[in-house]
Design a protein around this motif. Structure first.
Motif, short mmCIF file in Angstrom:
data_model
loop_
_atom_site.label_atom_id
_atom_site.label_comp_id
_atom_site.label_asym_id
_atom_site.label_seq_id
_atom_site.Cartn_x
_atom_site.Cartn_y
_atom_site.Cartn_z
N GLY A 207 7.23 7.43 -7.22
CA GLY A 207 8.18 7.76 -6.16
C GLY A 207 9.08 8.95 -6.41
O GLY A 207 9.20 9.84 -5.59
N ARG A 208 9.70 9.00 -7.57
CA ARG A 208 10.67 10.06 -7.82
C ARG A 208 10.00 11.43 -7.84
O ARG A 208 10.48 12.40 -7.27
N MET A 209 8.84 11.49 -8.48
CA MET A 209 8.12 12.77 -8.56
C MET A 209 7.62 13.20 -7.18
O MET A 209 7.72 14.37 -6.82
N THR A 210 7.07 12.25 -6.43
CA THR A 210 6.59 12.59 -5.09
C THR A 210 7.73 13.14 -4.24
O THR A 210 7.57 14.14 -3.52
N THR A 211 8.89 12.50 -4.35
CA THR A 211 10.06 12.97 -3.60
C THR A 211 10.42 14.39 -4.01
O THR A 211 10.68 15.25 -3.16
N MET A 212 10.44 14.65 -5.31
CA MET A 212 10.76 16.00 -5.79
C MET A 212 9.77 17.03 -5.24
O MET A 212 10.15 18.13 -4.86
N LEU A 213 8.50 16.66 -5.22
CA LEU A 213 7.49 17.62 -4.77
C LEU A 213 7.66 17.93 -3.29
O LEU A 213 7.42 19.06 -2.84
N LYS A 214 8.10 16.94 -2.53
CA LYS A 214 8.35 17.19 -1.10
C LYS A 214 9.55 18.11 -0.90
O LYS A 214 9.53 19.01 -0.07
N PHE B 235 10.32 25.99 -0.79
CA PHE B 235 9.40 27.14 -0.68
C PHE B 235 9.28 27.57 0.79
O PHE B 235 9.34 28.77 1.11
N GLY B 236 9.10 26.60 1.67
CA GLY B 236 8.96 26.93 3.10
C GLY B 236 10.21 27.63 3.63
O GLY B 236 10.11 28.59 4.40
N ALA B 237 11.38 27.16 3.18
CA ALA B 237 12.64 27.76 3.65
C ALA B 237 12.74 29.22 3.20
O ALA B 237 13.21 30.08 3.94
N LEU C 21 0.85 -1.18 0.00
CA LEU C 21 0.00 0.00 0.00
C LEU C 21 0.90 1.24 0.00
O LEU C 21 1.94 1.26 0.65
N ARG C 22 0.46 2.26 -0.74
CA ARG C 22 1.22 3.51 -0.77
C ARG C 22 0.33 4.63 -0.28
O ARG C 22 -0.86 4.67 -0.61
N ASP C 23 0.87 5.52 0.54
CA ASP C 23 0.20 6.80 0.76
C ASP C 23 1.25 7.89 0.65
O ASP C 23 2.38 7.63 0.23
N SER C 24 0.89 9.12 1.03
CA SER C 24 1.81 10.23 0.79
C SER C 24 3.07 10.12 1.63
O SER C 24 4.04 10.84 1.40
N THR C 25 3.08 9.20 2.60
CA THR C 25 4.23 9.12 3.50
C THR C 25 5.13 7.92 3.27
O THR C 25 6.17 7.81 3.91
N GLY C 26 4.71 6.96 2.43
CA GLY C 26 5.57 5.81 2.20
C GLY C 26 4.80 4.62 1.67
O GLY C 26 3.63 4.73 1.28
N THR C 27 5.47 3.44 1.66
CA THR C 27 4.82 2.21 1.23
C THR C 27 4.99 1.14 2.30
O THR C 27 5.97 1.17 3.06
N LEU C 28 4.04 0.21 2.34
CA LEU C 28 4.02 -0.78 3.42
C LEU C 28 3.29 -2.03 2.94
O LEU C 28 2.26 -1.94 2.28
N ARG D 59 14.55 16.97 4.81
CA ARG D 59 14.45 16.00 3.69
C ARG D 59 15.70 15.17 3.47
O ARG D 59 16.04 14.89 2.30
N PRO D 60 16.41 14.75 4.52
CA PRO D 60 17.64 13.98 4.26
C PRO D 60 17.35 12.67 3.53
O PRO D 60 18.08 12.30 2.60
N ALA D 61 16.28 11.97 3.92
CA ALA D 61 15.99 10.67 3.29
C ALA D 61 15.63 10.87 1.82
O ALA D 61 16.04 10.09 0.95
#
Ligand code: ATP
Ligand code: MG
Length: 441
Positions: free
Chosen positions: A135-142, A148-150, A39-46, A264-266
């Motif tokens: 995965g790659r796109m989701t990571t980029m968006l995070k 932006f926040g910084a 299962l995948r959600d915005s925080t990972g897969t399990l 975002r180190p991971a």
């Protein structure tokens, strides 16, 4: 509403607890009695283990026949495993929320990418709306969100006021060749290339101001670092010279790098970024060299360049190959820069400006400088350039009523994301990239 996330399970905080998860099917395999659903959600897969004798026949059949990217709601217990994710869910209840029609399965697959007529890149751009959830796109968006926040926290912590300028404008900031013309009730208007001119109007009101907003440039040639619509973080500050503005730009870029290391180190590592390299960007001083020295360096490498030429990407790339931290280039020849760059009072052939070049061949991420701030100087610069005064009357007025030394910079947010994430192309960093060939999806 959803109250638990896969990330909570992965963190260990729900060990042996009952959990209720909602997400999308990332992978699914198994037999007639047991299914292993990732299962995948915005925080990972399990991995979720669904057994026929636990969930009942109807529910089992529903889950077993659900295709990739079907949405799913499950209840179960979080159990530690020594497999991939560290935990798995022993499912007690499962329900498909939004199924995928078997006649129209999720189109992004390895084989579809390999077989696509226009190649993998075009295929993924055509399916961008679906590619975002991979995965790659989701990571980029995070990473992008943290950048932006910084930027917001950097300016707000220093008492800058966020300020908005219009997107429909009458004049150019960066030169006519990249202006987007729009019909405007029988007249012509343009999409803004920069917030700067309107920010200068508010400089005597706010003294320290910033924005993050889209800028538009009709970049005809497609490169790895140009979009036609990009996100521009700009600042303007009163009572400041070129060095003061550079100090802010340097501190901002370091702050962005530091924020990514914390938040975002991971994600950075999953994109293959070495955190030590990012730490160097966060901790180092950024050297400042003059345009003339850059020209000498280029000539010593056998590059043909004439004094007075702007440095295009091919030259920036050669220059930055020697750098392991960002470098400022300052004091460009007056002939290479528009009228609002202030002439150097010590040598009128130069202007008090700067570009910040990111290392590893990424090149310019900031352009800025001190503004031409007296009325007489601005009129002379505009006339010498042969630029009509009319669209800039409001801009000249700012100098007529209490002009003060001031300056600012623009940072290309997408370019900074590309550099810090180690992306090959700027379009990897923005959800729906716009270039001369593409406005869809
Ligand atoms: P370049 O020479 O690379 O086209 P520029 O000199 O036109 O850049 P500026 O006008 O100084 O750039 O804009 C400020 C910043 O905005 C740049 O340093 C860059 O980071 C970003 N930027 C400019 N144009 C684009 C673009 N088309 N796409 C993405 N970012 C851009
Ligand atoms: Mg440009």
């Amino acid at each position: 509403m959803k109250t638990q996330w896969i990330g909570d399970v992965l963190s260990g905080s729900l060990n042996q607890k009952e959990v209720h998860l909602k997400g999308w099917i990332h992978r699914s395999r198994g037999s007639n009695a047991i299914r292993f659903v990732v299962l995948r959600d915005s925080t990972g897969t399990l991995q979720c283990v669904v057994k026929r004798d636990k969930v009942g026949d109807a529910s089992f059949e529903e889950v077993a026949s659900a295709l990739i990217e079907s949405s799913l709601e499950i209840k179960g217990t979080a159990i530690p495993t020594d497999r991939e994710h560290g935990y798995e869910i022993q499912v007690t209840e499962a329900k498909v929320v939004g199924p995928v029609d078997p006649s129209n399965p999720f189109p992004i697959t390895e084989s579809a990418m390999e077989e696509a007529d226009g190649g993998e890149t075009e295929f993924l751009l055509d399916n961008r709306h679906l590619y975002l959830r991979t995965g790659r796109m989701t990571t980029m968006l995070k990473i992008r969100s943290s950048v932006f926040g910084a930027i917001h926290s950097f300016f707000r912590d220093r008492d800058f006021i966020e300020y908005q300028a219009p997107n429909f404008v009458a004049g150019a900031v960066e030169g006519g060749s990249t202006l987007f013309e729009v019909p405007y009730f029988g007249r012509k208007a343009y999409l803004t290339q920069s917030w700067q001119l309107y920010a200068e109007a508010a400089m005597p009101a706010l003294e320290r101001l910033y924005t993050i907003a889209p800028s538009f440039r009709a970049e005809k040639s497609r490169t790895r670092r140009h979009l036609t619509e990009f996100w521009h973080a700009e600042m303007e500050i009163a009572w400041a010279d070129n060095n003061d503005v550079m100090d802010h730009g340097e501190a901002l870029v370091r702050h962005i790098a530091r924020t990514l290391l914390t938040e975002r180190p991971a994600e950075l590592e999953s994109l293959g970024r070495d955190l030590e390299v990012i730490r160097r960007f966060a901790d180092s001083d950024y050297p400042r060299i003059r345009y003339d020295e850059a020209v000498e360096r280029l000539k010593s490498k056998g590059v043909e360049i004439e004094w007075g030429q702007d440095l295009d990407y091919s030259k920036e790339k050669i220059l930055t190959a020697d750098f392991d931290v960002p470098h400022f280039l300052t004091h460009y020849p007056k002939v290479a820069k528009p009228f609002y760059h202030r002439q150097d009072p010590d040598n009128q052939d130069y202007v008090l400006c700067h570009d910040l070049l990111a290392p590893e061949g990424y090149g310019e991420i900031i352009g800025g400088g001190e503004r031409t701030w007296s009325e007489s100087e601005i009129l002379k610069r505009i006339d010498d350039e042969g630029t009509p005064r009319d669209p800039y009357e409001f801009y000249i007025d700012i100098r007529r009523y209490g002009g003060v030394p001031h300056g600012g910079f623009g940072l290309g947010v997408d370019r900074v994301c590309a550099w810090l994430a180690g992306a090959d192309h700027i379009r990897e960093t923005i959800p729906f990239p716009r270039d001369s060939r593409r406005v869809t999806p």
